[in-house]
Design a protein around this motif. Structure first.
Motif, PDB file in Angstrom:
ATOM      1  N   LEU A 116       0.828  -1.204   0.000  1.00  0.00           N
ATOM      2  CA  LEU A 116       0.000   0.000   0.000  1.00  0.00           C
ATOM      3  C   LEU A 116       0.864   1.256   0.000  1.00  0.00           C
ATOM      4  CD1 LEU A 116      -2.739  -1.067   2.573  1.00  0.00           C
ATOM      5  CD2 LEU A 116      -2.825  -1.191   0.079  1.00  0.00           C
ATOM      6  N   LEU A 117       1.955   1.221   0.776  1.00  0.00           N
ATOM      7  CA  LEU A 117       2.850   2.372   0.815  1.00  0.00           C
ATOM      8  C   LEU A 117       3.487   2.595  -0.554  1.00  0.00           C
ATOM      9  CD1 LEU A 117       4.266   4.568   2.515  1.00  0.00           C
ATOM     10  CD2 LEU A 117       6.057   2.881   3.021  1.00  0.00           C
ATOM     11  N   ALA A 118       3.924   1.516  -1.195  1.00  0.00           N
ATOM     12  CA  ALA A 118       4.550   1.633  -2.515  1.00  0.00           C
ATOM     13  C   ALA A 118       3.573   2.227  -3.522  1.00  0.00           C
ATOM     14  CB  ALA A 118       5.031   0.258  -2.979  1.00  0.00           C
ATOM     15  N   ARG A 119       2.320   1.828  -3.431  1.00  0.00           N
ATOM     16  CA  ARG A 119       1.310   2.366  -4.352  1.00  0.00           C
ATOM     17  C   ARG A 119       1.020   3.835  -4.052  1.00  0.00           C
ATOM     18  NH1 ARG A 119      -1.232  -1.505  -7.380  1.00  0.00           N
ATOM     19  NH2 ARG A 119      -0.957  -3.678  -6.711  1.00  0.00           N
ATOM     20  N   ALA A 120       0.892   4.164  -2.772  1.00  0.00           N
ATOM     21  CA  ALA A 120       0.558   5.542  -2.387  1.00  0.00           C
ATOM     22  C   ALA A 120       1.670   6.509  -2.772  1.00  0.00           C
ATOM     23  CB  ALA A 120       0.299   5.616  -0.879  1.00  0.00           C
ATOM     24  N   VAL A 121       2.907   6.071  -2.608  1.00  0.00           N
ATOM     25  CA  VAL A 121       4.052   6.929  -2.914  1.00  0.00           C
ATOM     26  C   VAL A 121       4.316   6.994  -4.418  1.00  0.00           C
ATOM     27  CG1 VAL A 121       6.552   7.201  -2.560  1.00  0.00           C
ATOM     28  CG2 VAL A 121       5.086   6.542  -0.649  1.00  0.00           C
ATOM     29  N   GLY A 122       3.845   5.976  -5.155  1.00  0.00           N
ATOM     30  CA  GLY A 122       4.103   5.927  -6.586  1.00  0.00           C
ATOM     31  C   GLY A 122       5.483   5.384  -6.900  1.00  0.00           C
ATOM     32  N   MET A 123       5.851   4.294  -6.227  1.00  0.00           N
ATOM     33  CA  MET A 123       7.189   3.730  -6.393  1.00  0.00           C
ATOM     34  C   MET A 123       7.331   2.908  -7.675  1.00  0.00           C
ATOM     35  SD  MET A 123       7.859   2.794  -2.357  1.00  0.00           S
ATOM     36  CE  MET A 123       9.139   1.593  -2.716  1.00  0.00           C
ATOM     37  N   GLY A 124       6.221   2.626  -8.327  1.00  0.00           N
ATOM     38  CA  GLY A 124       6.291   1.915  -9.597  1.00  0.00           C
ATOM     39  C   GLY A 124       6.006   0.435  -9.481  1.00  0.00           C
ATOM     40  N   THR A 125       5.687  -0.173 -10.625  1.00  0.00           N
ATOM     41  CA  THR A 125       5.286  -1.579 -10.671  1.00  0.00           C
ATOM     42  C   THR A 125       6.378  -2.514 -10.166  1.00  0.00           C
ATOM     43  OG1 THR A 125       3.882  -1.105 -12.577  1.00  0.00           O
ATOM     44  CG2 THR A 125       4.422  -3.411 -12.172  1.00  0.00           C
ATOM     45  N   GLU A 126       7.618  -2.242 -10.520  1.00  0.00           N
ATOM     46  CA  GLU A 126       8.719  -3.117 -10.115  1.00  0.00           C
ATOM     47  C   GLU A 126       8.859  -3.164  -8.601  1.00  0.00           C
ATOM     48  OE1 GLU A 126      13.543  -3.683 -10.880  1.00  0.00           O
ATOM     49  OE2 GLU A 126      12.402  -2.214 -12.037  1.00  0.00           O
ATOM     50  N   ALA A 127       8.704  -2.010  -7.950  1.00  0.00           N
ATOM     51  CA  ALA A 127       8.785  -1.964  -6.488  1.00  0.00           C
ATOM     52  C   ALA A 127       7.572  -2.624  -5.847  1.00  0.00           C
ATOM     53  CB  ALA A 127       8.901  -0.514  -6.021  1.00  0.00           C
ATOM     54  N   ILE A 128       6.384  -2.381  -6.410  1.00  0.00           N
ATOM     55  CA  ILE A 128       5.159  -2.964  -5.856  1.00  0.00           C
ATOM     56  C   ILE A 128       5.205  -4.484  -5.915  1.00  0.00           C
ATOM     57  CG2 ILE A 128       2.665  -3.190  -6.206  1.00  0.00           C
ATOM     58  CD1 ILE A 128       2.711  -0.265  -7.213  1.00  0.00           C
ATOM     59  N   ASP A 129       5.727  -5.026  -7.022  1.00  0.00           N
ATOM     60  CA  ASP A 129       5.771  -6.471  -7.224  1.00  0.00           C
ATOM     61  C   ASP A 129       7.095  -7.100  -6.794  1.00  0.00           C
ATOM     62  OD1 ASP A 129       3.245  -6.286  -8.326  1.00  0.00           O
ATOM     63  OD2 ASP A 129       3.979  -6.043 -10.368  1.00  0.00           O
ATOM     64  N   ALA A 130       7.870  -6.415  -5.986  1.00  0.00           N
ATOM     65  CA  ALA A 130       9.163  -6.947  -5.534  1.00  0.00           C
ATOM     66  C   ALA A 130       8.962  -8.328  -4.912  1.00  0.00           C
ATOM     67  CB  ALA A 130       9.796  -6.004  -4.523  1.00  0.00           C
ATOM     68  N   PRO A 131       9.788  -9.309  -5.287  1.00  0.00           N
ATOM     69  CA  PRO A 131       9.528 -10.702  -4.918  1.00  0.00           C
ATOM     70  C   PRO A 131       9.848 -11.082  -3.474  1.00  0.00           C
ATOM     71  CG  PRO A 131      11.550 -10.546  -6.190  1.00  0.00           C
ATOM     72  CD  PRO A 131      10.944  -9.173  -6.191  1.00  0.00           C
TER      73      PRO A 131
END
Length: 367
Positions: free
Chosen positions: A55-70
């Protein structure tokens, strides 16, 4: 038209209008819990903040790669690479002041931790505060606002030690700030109770489960029986889940909660009140208790203070349930006096059963 018919028609119409949009939206408000520890430092105060990573990654706009980090290593690296956007985001949503004068925040470190198997970002912020450390502290919190569009409901469980005062409180959209000197055990309990009321009344699936139970209840004695059994069952699993003694993933619990609505609704149509119904209600109550626990998770060392907070939260759940019963059952009693009541109640029950079935397939598809 007879006054009773007119009132019944209005109430039934209102219920239909309320329920018709439901298939277009989730039955359950998407909620997340954050954790904070605010303590004094040489320059002012330090805040250790734990937030759900995705949720934080999405709210900040960190990008798809960060959101889907494995894994956590990749997530920690993504956090470190986005310190600038994280700082901007948090500076706009966190404020600590002493005697009305704002402290200067700085994001000192980022990292990862796990809570109930969910990846959480661990953020350490240092606040440089002017003036006396014995002043009145005010903390304002606005992370995961509605405008961020990442979650429906966010709650921060904040533990603090400031100016010789320590305690625990709940911060959310309705209560976004706390001030030292204004906190009390009663006030803290009231906030946890409010959180419980808010949680049950914002969960349409929990509401409809109680409603279909009431649709199958003919007398006050029936209402008392099913309400007591349901309360006992969900209180058991709610307490065990909050204390970390039992854990089931939402991918299992949420679809089964939807099926519980279907089962009780169909039982109202084809079944007869019996002891086996109370056994079923008890079993489903255990599931709903696990669902209630999603709003509040204890991951730290248990204390009497925490136990008091958990009891207050459970009391809020019971208050919300009681309010729902007091609102719905008298309406059902009124409708049952009408000539067309059987058709209306069977139609409403069938609609709720279809809605529960829709949510079941929606949830197993999503999860």
């Amino acid at each position: 038209m007879h006054p009773l018919v007119r009132v019944g028609a209005i109430v039934l119409g209102a219920l239909v209008l309320l329920l018709l949009p439901a298939p277009q939206a989730s039955a359950h408000v998407r909620a997340t819990t954050g954790y904070g520890e605010l303590s004094p430092s040489d320059s002012g105060a330090d805040l250790v903040l734990s937030l759900e990573y995705e949720l934080l990654a999405r709210a900040v706009g960190m990008g798809t790669e960060a959101i889907d980090a494995p894994d956590d290593a990749a997530r920690a690296e993504a956090l470190g690479a986005h310190v600038g956007p994280l700082t901007t985001y948090l500076d706009d949503r966190l404020t600590l002041s002493v005697d009305g004068i704002a402290c200067e925040p700085a994001l000192e470190s980022t990292g990862m931790e796990g809570r109930q198997g969910v990846p959480y970002a661990r953020l350490v912020l240092a606040f440089a505060c002017p003036g006396s450390a014995t002043g009145e502290y005010t903390f304002e919190y606005g992370v995961f606002r509605a405008t961020d569009g990442v979650v429906d409901d966010h709650t921060l469980l904040l533990e603090y030690v400031l100016n010789g005062e320590s305690g625990r409180t709940v911060l959310d959209g309705a209560h976004p700030s706390m001030t030292t000197g204004e906190q009390s055990l009663v006030g803290s309990a009231a906030r946890f109770t409010s959180l419980g009321v808010h949680h049950i009344l914002n969960g349409l699936d929990h509401i409809l489960f109680v409603v279909v139970l009431l649709l199958g209840a003919r007398t006050i004695r029936d209402v008392f029986a099913v309400a007591s059994v349901f309360t006992l069952a969900h209180s058991v699993t709610l307490g065990m889940a909050l204390l970390g003694w039992i854990e089931l993933p939402a991918a299992i619990v949420e679809p089964l909660i939807a099926l519980s609505i279907v089962y009780v609704a169909l039982d109202n149509i084809v079944g007869e009140p019996s002891r086996s119904r109370l056994v079923a209600v008890f079993g489903f109550g255990l599931l709903h208790g696990l669902g209630f626990a999603g709003a509040l998770r204890v991951t730290d060392e248990l204390s009497w203070s925490w136990i008091g907070s958990l009891l207050s939260f459970n009391i809020g759940i019971e208050i919300g349930q009681a309010l729902l019963i007091l609102l719905v059952f008298p309406v059902l009693v009124l409708i049952r006096r009408l000539r067309w009541s059987v058709f209306a109640l069977v139609g409403a029950t069938s609609f709720v059963a279809l809605l529960g079935l829709f949510w079941f397939f929606e949830r197993i598809t999503v999860t």
